[in-house]
Scaffold this motif. Structure first.
Motif, PDB file in Angstrom:
ATOM      1  N   THR A 170      15.012  73.654  36.474  1.00  0.00           N
ATOM      2  CA  THR A 170      13.882  74.547  36.752  1.00  0.00           C
ATOM      3  C   THR A 170      14.169  75.565  37.847  1.00  0.00           C
ATOM      4  N   TRP A 171      15.267  75.367  38.601  1.00  0.00           N
ATOM      5  CA  TRP A 171      15.560  76.314  39.682  1.00  0.00           C
ATOM      6  C   TRP A 171      16.058  77.622  39.087  1.00  0.00           C
ATOM      7  N   ASP A 172      15.514  78.718  39.571  1.00  0.00           N
ATOM      8  CA  ASP A 172      15.886  80.062  39.136  1.00  0.00           C
ATOM      9  C   ASP A 172      16.903  80.626  40.126  1.00  0.00           C
ATOM     10  N   SER A 173      18.103  80.930  39.644  1.00  0.00           N
ATOM     11  CA  SER A 173      19.172  81.398  40.533  1.00  0.00           C
ATOM     12  C   SER A 173      18.844  82.735  41.201  1.00  0.00           C
ATOM     13  N   GLY A 174      17.822  83.420  40.752  1.00  0.00           N
ATOM     14  CA  GLY A 174      17.404  84.659  41.383  1.00  0.00           C
ATOM     15  C   GLY A 174      16.509  84.433  42.595  1.00  0.00           C
ATOM     16  N   ARG A 175      16.166  83.180  42.855  1.00  0.00           N
ATOM     17  CA  ARG A 175      15.280  82.835  43.973  1.00  0.00           C
ATOM     18  C   ARG A 175      16.042  82.003  44.997  1.00  0.00           C
ATOM     19  N   PRO A 176      15.603  81.992  46.249  1.00  0.00           N
ATOM     20  CA  PRO A 176      16.279  81.173  47.268  1.00  0.00           C
ATOM     21  C   PRO A 176      16.155  79.680  46.956  1.00  0.00           C
ATOM     22  N   PHE A 177      17.161  78.929  47.341  1.00  0.00           N
ATOM     23  CA  PHE A 177      17.200  77.494  47.060  1.00  0.00           C
ATOM     24  C   PHE A 177      16.346  76.679  48.031  1.00  0.00           C
ATOM     25  N   LEU A 178      16.432  76.980  49.333  1.00  0.00           N
ATOM     26  CA  LEU A 178      15.755  76.148  50.331  1.00  0.00           C
ATOM     27  C   LEU A 178      14.243  76.050  50.134  1.00  0.00           C
ATOM     28  N   PRO A 179      13.532  77.134  49.831  1.00  0.00           N
ATOM     29  CA  PRO A 179      12.092  76.960  49.581  1.00  0.00           C
ATOM     30  C   PRO A 179      11.818  76.063  48.366  1.00  0.00           C
ATOM     31  N   TRP A 180      12.705  76.115  47.374  1.00  0.00           N
ATOM     32  CA  TRP A 180      12.548  75.280  46.184  1.00  0.00           C
ATOM     33  C   TRP A 180      12.679  73.804  46.550  1.00  0.00           C
ATOM     34  N   ILE A 181      13.728  73.439  47.281  1.00  0.00           N
ATOM     35  CA  ILE A 181      13.920  72.039  47.663  1.00  0.00           C
ATOM     36  C   ILE A 181      12.858  71.620  48.686  1.00  0.00           C
ATOM     37  N   ALA A 182      12.433  72.551  49.542  1.00  0.00           N
ATOM     38  CA  ALA A 182      11.384  72.238  50.517  1.00  0.00           C
ATOM     39  C   ALA A 182      10.074  71.915  49.816  1.00  0.00           C
ATOM     40  N   ALA A 183       9.777  72.612  48.732  1.00  0.00           N
ATOM     41  CA  ALA A 183       8.551  72.318  47.981  1.00  0.00           C
ATOM     42  C   ALA A 183       8.621  70.924  47.370  1.00  0.00           C
ATOM     43  N   ILE A 184       9.760  70.575  46.813  1.00  0.00           N
ATOM     44  CA  ILE A 184       9.929  69.231  46.246  1.00  0.00           C
ATOM     45  C   ILE A 184       9.777  68.185  47.348  1.00  0.00           C
ATOM     46  N   ALA A 185      10.413  68.425  48.496  1.00  0.00           N
ATOM     47  CA  ALA A 185      10.333  67.484  49.618  1.00  0.00           C
ATOM     48  C   ALA A 185       8.895  67.339  50.098  1.00  0.00           C
ATOM     49  N   ARG A 186       8.199  68.443  50.174  1.00  0.00           N
ATOM     50  CA  ARG A 186       6.807  68.397  50.626  1.00  0.00           C
ATOM     51  C   ARG A 186       5.960  67.560  49.679  1.00  0.00           C
ATOM     52  N   TYR A 187       6.123  67.731  48.376  1.00  0.00           N
ATOM     53  CA  TYR A 187       5.357  66.941  47.418  1.00  0.00           C
ATOM     54  C   TYR A 187       5.686  65.449  47.532  1.00  0.00           C
ATOM     55  N   ARG A 188       6.960  65.115  47.707  1.00  0.00           N
ATOM     56  CA  ARG A 188       7.338  63.702  47.875  1.00  0.00           C
ATOM     57  C   ARG A 188       6.725  63.130  49.155  1.00  0.00           C
ATOM     58  N   TRP A 189       6.726  63.941  50.211  1.00  0.00           N
ATOM     59  CA  TRP A 189       6.164  63.507  51.491  1.00  0.00           C
ATOM     60  C   TRP A 189       4.660  63.263  51.368  1.00  0.00           C
ATOM     61  N   ILE A 190       3.957  64.184  50.722  1.00  0.00           N
ATOM     62  CA  ILE A 190       2.513  64.018  50.529  1.00  0.00           C
ATOM     63  C   ILE A 190       2.233  62.795  49.662  1.00  0.00           C
ATOM     64  N   ASP A 191       3.036  62.584  48.632  1.00  0.00           N
ATOM     65  CA  ASP A 191       2.879  61.380  47.809  1.00  0.00           C
ATOM     66  C   ASP A 191       3.016  60.118  48.655  1.00  0.00           C
ATOM     67  N   MET A 192       4.005  60.110  49.569  1.00  0.00           N
ATOM     68  CA  MET A 192       4.198  58.945  50.428  1.00  0.00           C
ATOM     69  C   MET A 192       2.996  58.749  51.353  1.00  0.00           C
ATOM     70  N   LEU A 193       2.469  59.837  51.917  1.00  0.00           N
ATOM     71  CA  LEU A 193       1.292  59.742  52.786  1.00  0.00           C
ATOM     72  C   LEU A 193       0.092  59.193  52.013  1.00  0.00           C
ATOM     73  N   ARG A 194      -0.064  59.644  50.783  1.00  0.00           N
ATOM     74  CA  ARG A 194      -1.181  59.139  49.963  1.00  0.00           C
ATOM     75  C   ARG A 194      -1.001  57.656  49.648  1.00  0.00           C
ATOM     76  N   ARG A 195       0.237  57.250  49.345  1.00  0.00           N
ATOM     77  CA  ARG A 195       0.479  55.820  49.081  1.00  0.00           C
ATOM     78  C   ARG A 195       0.144  54.998  50.312  1.00  0.00           C
ATOM     79  N   GLN A 196       0.542  55.478  51.487  1.00  0.00           N
ATOM     80  CA  GLN A 196       0.249  54.757  52.725  1.00  0.00           C
ATOM     81  C   GLN A 196      -1.256  54.678  52.956  1.00  0.00           C
ATOM     82  N   ARG A 197      -1.946  55.777  52.715  1.00  0.00           N
ATOM     83  CA  ARG A 197      -3.407  55.780  52.886  1.00  0.00           C
ATOM     84  C   ARG A 197      -4.064  54.801  51.912  1.00  0.00           C
ATOM     85  N   ASP A 198      -3.616  54.825  50.654  1.00  0.00           N
ATOM     86  CA  ASP A 198      -4.180  53.920  49.657  1.00  0.00           C
ATOM     87  C   ASP A 198      -3.920  52.462  50.014  1.00  0.00           C
ATOM     88  N   GLU A 199      -2.717  52.174  50.513  1.00  0.00           N
ATOM     89  CA  GLU A 199      -2.404  50.804  50.930  1.00  0.00           C
ATOM     90  C   GLU A 199      -3.290  50.383  52.091  1.00  0.00           C
TER      91      GLU A 199
END
Length: 173
Positions: free
Chosen positions: A64-93
């Motif tokens: 899904t990564w577009d070589s015409g776009r910067p890489f770091l914002p793409w990986i940062a978005a994925i990291a942010r979603y994983r981080w939020i998922d972890m926070l939600r799991r912790q809250r639910d627990e």
């Protein structure tokens, strides 16, 4: 080893073409970047798991990564979603009464972060990215400019306008 945006982008492009050596180097560079990214956000004992989850997500989204776009914002978005998922799991627990789940100050941090994310939703994407990089993650204006693909002046303008809008929102409540 810390890789810069152009190096990571080249490695990602080569990885998409099937270059295994480039993919190994990309994973190593991403691992280092993600460890620094998460070190400012979560308890140290969660970093390895969250890095692994993010790398797995990156692998699944490789095409899904577009070589015409910067890489770091793409990986940062994925990291942010994983981080939020972890926070939600912790809250639910915590809500289920799990004795090992963080409570108290940790729970307040989760709610604070979710509130910040909600407020950032009222800003333009450029403002959110500039504020997140400089004010939350501690990047310099020059680093944010490189990552965002914006001029340094535009990064400063986006930060100023975004923070002003947030301040106005808070004062009006």
């Amino acid at each position: 080893m810390s890789l810069d945006e152009p190096s990571l982008s080249r490695l990602m492009a080569a990885s998409q073409r099937g270059d295994r050596a480039a993919y190994r180097a990309l994973l190593g560079g991403c691992r280092n970047w993600l460890e620094r990214y998460f070190a400012r956000r979560i308890a140290p004992h969660h970093i390895d798991d969250l890095v692994q989850e993010t790398l797995v997500s990156m692998h699944r989204k490789l095409a899904t990564w577009d070589s015409g776009r910067p890489f770091l914002p793409w990986i940062a978005a994925i990291a942010r979603y994983r981080w939020i998922d972890m926070l939600r799991r912790q809250r639910d627990e915590a809500e289920l009464g799990d004795n090992d789940a963080p409570v108290g100050a940790g729970d307040e941090a989760v709610h604070a972060r979710l509130s910040i994310d909600r407020m950032l939703g009222y800003l333009t994407p450029g403002q959110v990215q500039a504020i997140t990089l400089v004010k939350i993650e501690g990047a310099s204006i020059a680093e944010a400019s490189t990552i965002c693909g914006q001029s340094e002046s535009l990064v400063k303008v986006n930060i100023h306008r975004g923070l002003k809008k947030l301040a106005d929102m808070i004062e009006s409540e």
